[in-house]
Design a protein around this motif. Structure first.
Motif, PDB file in Angstrom:
ATOM      1  N   LEU A 122       0.832  -1.194   0.000  1.00  0.00           N
ATOM      2  CA  LEU A 122       0.000   0.000   0.000  1.00  0.00           C
ATOM      3  C   LEU A 122       0.873   1.253   0.000  1.00  0.00           C
ATOM      4  O   LEU A 122       2.061   1.195   0.307  1.00  0.00           O
ATOM      5  N   THR A 123       0.276   2.375  -0.343  1.00  0.00           N
ATOM      6  CA  THR A 123       0.987   3.658  -0.274  1.00  0.00           C
ATOM      7  C   THR A 123       1.257   4.007   1.197  1.00  0.00           C
ATOM      8  O   THR A 123       0.676   3.406   2.104  1.00  0.00           O
ATOM      9  N   PRO A 124       2.107   4.990   1.472  1.00  0.00           N
ATOM     10  CA  PRO A 124       2.357   5.391   2.872  1.00  0.00           C
ATOM     11  C   PRO A 124       1.097   5.786   3.639  1.00  0.00           C
ATOM     12  O   PRO A 124       1.052   5.662   4.865  1.00  0.00           O
ATOM     13  N   ASP A 125       0.050   6.263   2.915  1.00  0.00           N
ATOM     14  CA  ASP A 125      -1.201   6.581   3.598  1.00  0.00           C
ATOM     15  C   ASP A 125      -2.240   5.469   3.429  1.00  0.00           C
ATOM     16  O   ASP A 125      -3.436   5.683   3.578  1.00  0.00           O
ATOM     17  N   PHE A 126      -1.758   4.265   3.062  1.00  0.00           N
ATOM     18  CA  PHE A 126      -2.537   3.026   3.108  1.00  0.00           C
ATOM     19  C   PHE A 126      -3.623   2.925   2.038  1.00  0.00           C
ATOM     20  O   PHE A 126      -4.616   2.228   2.214  1.00  0.00           O
ATOM     21  N   ARG A 127      -3.414   3.585   0.908  1.00  0.00           N
ATOM     22  CA  ARG A 127      -4.280   3.380  -0.257  1.00  0.00           C
ATOM     23  C   ARG A 127      -3.669   2.308  -1.156  1.00  0.00           C
ATOM     24  O   ARG A 127      -2.481   1.991  -1.060  1.00  0.00           O
ATOM     25  N   HIS A 128      -4.486   1.778  -2.076  1.00  0.00           N
ATOM     26  CA  HIS A 128      -3.930   0.924  -3.115  1.00  0.00           C
ATOM     27  C   HIS A 128      -3.061   1.788  -4.032  1.00  0.00           C
ATOM     28  O   HIS A 128      -3.505   2.845  -4.496  1.00  0.00           O
ATOM     29  N   ASP A 129      -1.853   1.350  -4.283  1.00  0.00           N
ATOM     30  CA  ASP A 129      -0.930   2.086  -5.149  1.00  0.00           C
ATOM     31  C   ASP A 129      -1.186   1.646  -6.586  1.00  0.00           C
ATOM     32  O   ASP A 129      -0.526   0.750  -7.121  1.00  0.00           O
ATOM     33  N   VAL A 130      -2.166   2.276  -7.229  1.00  0.00           N
ATOM     34  CA  VAL A 130      -2.634   1.801  -8.528  1.00  0.00           C
ATOM     35  C   VAL A 130      -1.557   1.887  -9.607  1.00  0.00           C
ATOM     36  O   VAL A 130      -1.479   1.021 -10.497  1.00  0.00           O
ATOM     37  N   ARG A 131      -0.725   2.880  -9.547  1.00  0.00           N
ATOM     38  CA  ARG A 131       0.339   2.995 -10.549  1.00  0.00           C
ATOM     39  C   ARG A 131       1.370   1.884 -10.367  1.00  0.00           C
ATOM     40  O   ARG A 131       1.837   1.286 -11.346  1.00  0.00           O
ATOM     41  N   ALA A 132       1.717   1.603  -9.123  1.00  0.00           N
ATOM     42  CA  ALA A 132       2.642   0.500  -8.873  1.00  0.00           C
ATOM     43  C   ALA A 132       2.000  -0.845  -9.213  1.00  0.00           C
ATOM     44  O   ALA A 132       2.689  -1.766  -9.670  1.00  0.00           O
ATOM     45  N   MET A 133       0.693  -0.961  -9.022  1.00  0.00           N
ATOM     46  CA  MET A 133       0.007  -2.202  -9.366  1.00  0.00           C
ATOM     47  C   MET A 133       0.048  -2.448 -10.865  1.00  0.00           C
ATOM     48  O   MET A 133       0.280  -3.578 -11.322  1.00  0.00           O
ATOM     49  N   LEU A 134      -0.172  -1.401 -11.648  1.00  0.00           N
ATOM     50  CA  LEU A 134      -0.095  -1.562 -13.094  1.00  0.00           C
ATOM     51  C   LEU A 134       1.324  -1.905 -13.531  1.00  0.00           C
ATOM     52  O   LEU A 134       1.542  -2.781 -14.383  1.00  0.00           O
ATOM     53  N   ALA A 135       2.305  -1.254 -12.921  1.00  0.00           N
ATOM     54  CA  ALA A 135       3.701  -1.519 -13.272  1.00  0.00           C
ATOM     55  C   ALA A 135       4.120  -2.931 -12.884  1.00  0.00           C
ATOM     56  O   ALA A 135       4.968  -3.545 -13.544  1.00  0.00           O
TER      57      ALA A 135
END
Length: 395
Positions: A168-181
């Motif tokens: 997750l991102t530092p604020d605990f969201r799904h890191d959508v850009r990293a997921m696509l990468a």
């Protein structure tokens, strides 16, 4: 296992078998795939998926305070209870008055989505697993967050589809850009929002970015099991606007119907057909009538839903204040769960310590071995938790 034996182990329809073979599965994989839908023989295969027995049993069913499984602290809303009770007398009929159609009409009224985009289901775990089968393969894997609800990842691993787990991102969201990468050619991207176990929300704008940038043919599946506790913007409109979006809902959480096994899918009709073809639509079409009636009556009880949400928020606020006073760090949460960091103490040890006080707290995730998930129960539940905390916690 030879091909002849495979044929005896699976009753998947021929159309479904052809699709699976076309997407990169081997004929020897068919029995394993059939097991996901309960139409194959698990005994003939090596091992079994974590969910093959119908779920993980409660490890402490006799605990006085049970706040470990993200269940609601109370039963169905009263309109749902009354509707289910009335329906029992008519349960000699398979469909006395088109109860399935009535449920779909209720969803369309609340969510503003076309009726042909809705399919009821017994909970949301089954459609989540079959979405993995429908859209992932050995050639097109699954991308999921870490930590998040593990069922999609476990199902993909069981099937032999590659799985990419993205922090997750530092604020605990799904890191959508990293997921696509992590896999630009995936078959499915799984977004659990509010996320289980962190209780955090991934903004609709982030999800829309992923939908716009994902590879052709890939599906974005949005699991909104806890959305009613959050009061956040919902994703149902995305399912209406995009042919490659699947939204899952369940009645196991705020509606207090975990034992009644009721949920639904919102997506393009073609996706519903794909997900139904493995068992001829039985899971969606043969639901218990009392569960259908309870869900239909509960879905439109907006005032009672809001009151239950407010009750949870009061109990959560009291609990968070107590944890803060104890110097414990928590993940900011929008729903009925909180992740508590025990610092250097393993989460499993803390779970065992709470059991000595007859309080069953939740588990941890491998990426965070010192962090436990706690379900927010009733005010009485959470006062019992705080009392137990004072006895077992020493910094």
């Amino acid at each position: 296992m030879n091909d002849a034996n495979v044929e005896t182990l699976t009753s998947l329809p021929e159309e479904a078998q052809d699709d699976l073979l076309t997407r990169g599965y081997q004929r020897r994989d068919l029995a394993r795939l059939a097991a996901v839908f309960g139409v194959g023989s698990l005994a003939a295969m090596r091992g079994a998926p974590a969910w093959a027995s119908g779920g993980v049993p409660d490890p402490a069913p006799s605990a006085k305070t049970r706040i470990g499984a993200n269940e609601c602290w109370t039963g169905p809303l009263m309109p749902g209870q009354l509707a289910a009770t009335r329906m029992i007398a008519s349960s000699n009929r398979y469909s006395p008055r088109d109860e399935r159609g009535d449920f779909i009409k209720a969803v369309t009224a609340v969510e503003g989505i076309p009726a042909d985009h809705v399919a009821p289901w017994p909970g949301s775990s089954d459609p989540l697993s079959r979405a993995v089968v429908s859209f992932c393969s050995p050639e097109r894997g699954l991308v999921t967050a870490d930590p998040t609800f593990e069922l999609a990842g476990r199902t993909a691993e069981w099937l032999g589809a590659p799985v990419a787990r993205v922090p997750l991102t530092p604020d605990f969201r799904h890191d959508v850009r990293a997921m696509l990468a992590a896999n630009p050619k995936a078959g499915m991207y799984y977004i659990c929002t509010p996320n289980n176990p962190t209780g955090t929300i991934t903004p609709i704008a982030d999800i829309e970015w992923l939908i716009a940038n994902k590879p052709d043919g890939a599906v974005v599946l949005i699991d909104e099991a806890y959305i009613h506790f959050a009061g956040a913007p919902v994703a149902s409109s995305l399912a209406a606007r995009h042919k490659d979006v699947v939204v899952l809902r369940t009645f196991s959480k705020i509606f207090g119907m975990a034992g009644m096994r009721m949920g639904f899918v919102m997506t393009n009709p073609a996706n519903i057909a794909k997900m139904m073809r493995y068992d001829g639509g039985m899971q969606s079409g043969a639901l218990p009538l009392p569960s259908l009636a309870c869900a239909t009556a509960s879905l439109t009880a907006a005032r009672l839903i809001a009151a239950r949400k407010a009750e949870m928020e009061a109990a959560r606020g009291m609990t968070l204040d107590h944890l803060k006073a104890r110097g414990l760090r928590v993940v900011p949460t929008a729903v009925n769960m909180v992740m508590i960091d025990w610092k250097s103490k393993p989460a499993k040890e803390m779970q065992a310590a709470f059991r000595t006080q007859s309080v069953e707290i939740g588990r941890s995730w491998p990426i965070w071995p010192t962090v436990s998930r706690i379900t927010i129960g009733s005010m009485a539940d959470m006062k019992a938790f705080c009392t137990a905390l004072d006895k077992v916690w020493t910094a």
